[in-house]
Design a protein around this motif. Structure first.
Motif, mmCIF file in Angstrom:
data_model
loop_
_atom_site.group_PDB
_atom_site.id
_atom_site.type_symbol
_atom_site.label_atom_id
_atom_site.label_comp_id
_atom_site.label_asym_id
_atom_site.label_seq_id
_atom_site.Cartn_x
_atom_site.Cartn_y
_atom_site.Cartn_z
ATOM 1 N N SER A 1 0.847 -1.186 0.000
ATOM 2 C CA SER A 1 0.000 0.000 0.000
ATOM 3 C C SER A 1 0.889 1.244 0.000
ATOM 4 C CB SER A 1 -0.893 0.015 1.240
ATOM 5 O OG SER A 1 -0.097 0.195 2.410
ATOM 6 N N PRO A 2 0.378 2.391 -0.466
ATOM 7 C CA PRO A 2 1.174 3.628 -0.413
ATOM 8 C C PRO A 2 1.663 3.950 1.002
ATOM 9 C CG PRO A 2 -0.715 3.937 -1.845
ATOM 10 C CD PRO A 2 -0.904 2.601 -1.172
ATOM 11 N N GLN A 3 0.838 3.638 2.023
ATOM 12 C CA GLN A 3 1.237 3.906 3.404
ATOM 13 C C GLN A 3 2.453 3.067 3.791
ATOM 14 O OE1 GLN A 3 -1.868 3.219 2.384
ATOM 15 N NE2 GLN A 3 -2.850 5.233 2.679
ATOM 16 N N ARG A 4 2.455 1.807 3.379
ATOM 17 C CA ARG A 4 3.600 0.947 3.703
ATOM 18 C C ARG A 4 4.840 1.361 2.914
ATOM 19 N NH1 ARG A 4 1.757 -5.290 3.700
ATOM 20 N NH2 ARG A 4 3.999 -5.529 4.135
ATOM 21 N N VAL A 5 4.656 1.856 1.694
ATOM 22 C CA VAL A 5 5.797 2.344 0.915
ATOM 23 C C VAL A 5 6.410 3.556 1.598
ATOM 24 C CG1 VAL A 5 6.483 3.439 -1.243
ATOM 25 C CG2 VAL A 5 5.017 1.422 -1.290
ATOM 26 N N ARG A 6 5.564 4.474 2.081
ATOM 27 C CA ARG A 6 6.085 5.645 2.786
ATOM 28 C C ARG A 6 6.862 5.235 4.029
ATOM 29 N NH1 ARG A 6 0.934 7.660 1.281
ATOM 30 N NH2 ARG A 6 1.105 9.368 -0.243
ATOM 31 N N ALA A 7 6.332 4.263 4.781
ATOM 32 C CA ALA A 7 7.036 3.788 5.973
ATOM 33 C C ALA A 7 8.371 3.155 5.591
ATOM 34 C CB ALA A 7 6.168 2.782 6.725
ATOM 35 N N ALA A 8 8.388 2.422 4.478
ATOM 36 C CA ALA A 8 9.640 1.804 4.024
ATOM 37 C C ALA A 8 10.654 2.866 3.612
ATOM 38 C CB ALA A 8 9.354 0.857 2.859
ATOM 39 N N LEU A 9 10.194 3.938 2.945
ATOM 40 C CA LEU A 9 11.101 5.007 2.552
ATOM 41 C C LEU A 9 11.659 5.739 3.769
ATOM 42 C CD1 LEU A 9 9.180 6.455 -0.531
ATOM 43 C CD2 LEU A 9 11.312 5.148 -0.561
ATOM 44 N N THR A 10 10.837 5.885 4.801
ATOM 45 C CA THR A 10 11.335 6.477 6.045
ATOM 46 C C THR A 10 12.448 5.629 6.621
ATOM 47 O OG1 THR A 10 9.193 7.481 6.543
ATOM 48 C CG2 THR A 10 10.714 7.182 8.385
ATOM 49 N N ARG A 11 12.238 4.331 6.615
ATOM 50 C CA ARG A 11 13.266 3.408 7.107
ATOM 51 C C ARG A 11 14.540 3.522 6.259
ATOM 52 N NH1 ARG A 11 13.368 -0.924 11.309
ATOM 53 N NH2 ARG A 11 15.308 -1.991 10.852
ATOM 54 N N LEU A 12 14.397 3.585 4.946
ATOM 55 C CA LEU A 12 15.555 3.721 4.076
ATOM 56 C C LEU A 12 16.251 5.065 4.287
ATOM 57 C CD1 LEU A 12 14.125 2.174 0.786
ATOM 58 C CD2 LEU A 12 15.860 1.176 2.278
ATOM 59 N N GLY A 13 15.470 6.090 4.621
ATOM 60 C CA GLY A 13 16.051 7.393 4.897
ATOM 61 C C GLY A 13 16.961 7.377 6.104
ATOM 62 N N THR A 14 16.662 6.528 7.089
ATOM 63 C CA THR A 14 17.506 6.447 8.281
ATOM 64 C C THR A 14 18.873 5.843 7.963
ATOM 65 O OG1 THR A 14 16.724 4.245 8.952
ATOM 66 C CG2 THR A 14 15.446 6.143 9.709
ATOM 67 N N ALA A 15 18.989 5.141 6.841
ATOM 68 C CA ALA A 15 20.269 4.557 6.427
ATOM 69 C C ALA A 15 20.933 5.379 5.330
ATOM 70 C CB ALA A 15 20.055 3.117 5.937
ATOM 71 N N GLY A 16 20.385 6.568 5.041
ATOM 72 C CA GLY A 16 20.988 7.420 4.027
ATOM 73 C C GLY A 16 20.734 6.967 2.607
ATOM 74 N N ARG A 17 19.800 6.052 2.386
ATOM 75 C CA ARG A 17 19.588 5.510 1.054
ATOM 76 C C ARG A 17 18.582 6.309 0.243
ATOM 77 N NH1 ARG A 17 19.216 -0.836 0.801
ATOM 78 N NH2 ARG A 17 19.775 -0.254 -1.340
ATOM 79 N N VAL A 18 17.833 7.172 0.881
ATOM 80 C CA VAL A 18 16.984 8.122 0.171
ATOM 81 C C VAL A 18 17.078 9.460 0.891
ATOM 82 C CG1 VAL A 18 15.347 6.387 -0.685
ATOM 83 C CG2 VAL A 18 14.882 7.546 1.464
#
Length: 492
Positions: free
Chosen positions: A344-361
């Protein structure tokens, strides 16, 4: 402060030269990631800049921030900027040594001319001779930009001739991650014309911030839209944007003569407490953005915006799935990722937040969109060495979290956390916000993320939800003693 040494190896120093009446700006790269994997000296761009003087001054502004400390100025601060090639644009990023200012220069498609842009992320060498040469650049003579070694250097290169060893504090890594997550909640709050932007920015005080809370011990400055400009105020009135430590916008002075507009981004609301904000100067074919932490003495590294994303494993698997679908896009389309991943778009946003914590986005407030990049250092250290996250996991492992039976009213569950000789009560309010009886919550009321006790409770609840079957109770490291809170009490 925990830190390591990052070794940056360049084939030769970056330089600005002239050949046949054309300026040649060569930016050397070091150890970056590309679609084909890690490369020692990746090539990202070779072409012309549409606005060479503006680009030179924008790059100098990013380098200014990388070399600056706006708090505890006597300490050393210097790290070469990071560049990301996104297929149609170049993004140059840096972070101040005090972790309180994040800078980014976006050279957009209309600012690049005559060549395709590659994909990848790496450090670029910005040395003192180059800074001096860029400062002397005048007029709008053609300027050829090369990011990465030229073809001759690639064929003859047999080892780096320039090496830099720079300290890389864990706080710096965490600050990079925190700033991306925080700006994802920003909206456009004000926009000024070029003339009004110059007038406003040149009117700001340039006093040096001293140690202490706020700006030099004073209450933070706020600005509020007033007609075509911004009016400073010391009161956080409705619609105001926080501007703590206005001297931290000094790097914008580099590009004011090229400004076409000034845009200010910030959170939609505030409770009167200081907040972060992003200040963007638009120029022909590019934009320079400075994001300021809520206080000059308060770096982004302690804001805690990433902690909720790191507290559980439910977004980790989604992040792994989404990460393989990223392809260095300059703007990540959440709907497209949702369709590709089946999430879902909500889960994608949560995944991008997680990736942001590792500097990947990263996140671009102007586009209101994430962009893909891979910071050229071990950004996972920002998670592994986060003090509150580490402390919360220790509490959980020690069996210090006691979950009480859910109350009849939804959203009113409680828990008790034993920390040392004290016990703290953690309560869930409407909307899932966890409050605590500890001093951290009393001081910040959730404005700097959850305390270690609330974080441990969040982990315990997610652990129980994940591992418990339809009739099982909490896992062994938590209990559901409904009388534990009454027996323990609040000892503060």
């Amino acid at each position: 402060m925990s830190r390591s040494i990052q070794a940056l190896a360049y084939a030769r120093p970056s330089a600005l030269t002239t050949e046949g009446g054309t300026g040649l700006l060569g930016l050397e790269t070091s150890g970056g990631l590309t679609p084909v994997g890690r490369e020692a000296h990746p090539q990202f761009f070779a072409g012309f800049l549409s606005s060479p003087q503006a680009a030179a001054r924008g790059l100098l502004a990013v380098a200014d921030v990388a070399a600056a400390r706006y708090y505890q100025r006597t300490l050393r601060a210097s790290l070469d900027p990071v560049v990301t090639a996104g297929g149609d644009r170049l993004r140059f990023e840096s972070f101040s040594g005090c972790c309180g200012v994040y800078a980014r220069l976006d050279v957009l498609p209309e600012g690049l001319d005559g060549a395709d842009t590659g994909h990848g992320t790496t450090n670029v060498d910005v040395n003192n001779p180059l800074r001096e040469a860029l400062s002397r650049l005048s007029g709008d003579e053609p300027l050829h930009l090369r990011v990465g070694p030229d073809e001759l250097a690639v064929t003859t290169l047999d080892g780096p001739v320039v090496e830099k060893k720079v300290p890389l504090p864990d706080r710096w890594l965490r600050g990079f991650a925190e700033s991306q997550v925080i700006t994802a909640a920003f909206d456009l709050r004000a926009e000024l014309s070029a003339a009004e932007a110059v007038r406003f920015l040149r009117s700001l005080p340039r006093t040096t911030t001293t140690a202490g809370s706020g700006s030099g011990g004073r209450a933070p400055l706020w600005v509020v839209p007033a007609g075509r400009t911004l009016r400073p105020t010391t009161r956080p009135v409705p619609g105001a944007v926080c501007l703590p430590g206005p001297e931290r916008l000094a790097a914008l002075q580099r590009v004011l003569r090229h400004a076409t507009a000034l845009r200010v981004y910030g959170p939609a609301g505030h409770d009167g407490a200081a907040t972060a904000a992003a200040w963007e100067v638009a120029m022909p074919g590019m934009r320079l953005t400075l994001t300021l932490s809520p206080e000059p003495s308060r770096g982004f590294s302690g804001e805690g915006a990433v902690l909720e994303a790191l507290a559980g494993d439910e977004a980790a698997a989604d992040a792994d799935l989404v990460s393989v679908l990223l392809s260095w896009e300059p703007r990540i389309d959440i709907a497209d990722l949702a369709a590709q991943s089946g999430l879902s778009p909500q889960r994608v946003r949560a995944a991008l937040t997680r990736l942001g914590t590792a500097g990947r986005v990263g996140y671009d407030a102007a586009d209101a969109a994430y962009f893909h990049r891979e910071l050229p250092y071990d950004a996972h250290r920002a998670e592994a060495r986060n003090p509150r996250l580490t402390a919360a996991r220790t509490l959980l492992a020690d069996g210090a979290v006691h979950l009480h039976a859910p109350a009849a009213t939804a959203g009113s569950g409680t828990a008790t956390v034993r920390s040392g000789e004290r016990h703290y009560q953690v309560r869930e309010a409407a909307g899932g916000v966890l409050s605590c009886t500890c001093q951290w919550w009393a001081d910040y009321r959730g404005r700097r993320g959850p305390c270690k006790h609330a974080l441990a409770v969040r982990m315990a609840r997610r652990d129980r939800t994940t591992t418990a079957g339809p009739t099982t109770t909490a896992p062994s490291h938590t209990t559901t003693d409904s009388t534990a809170a009454a027996a323990a009490g609040d000892t503060r």
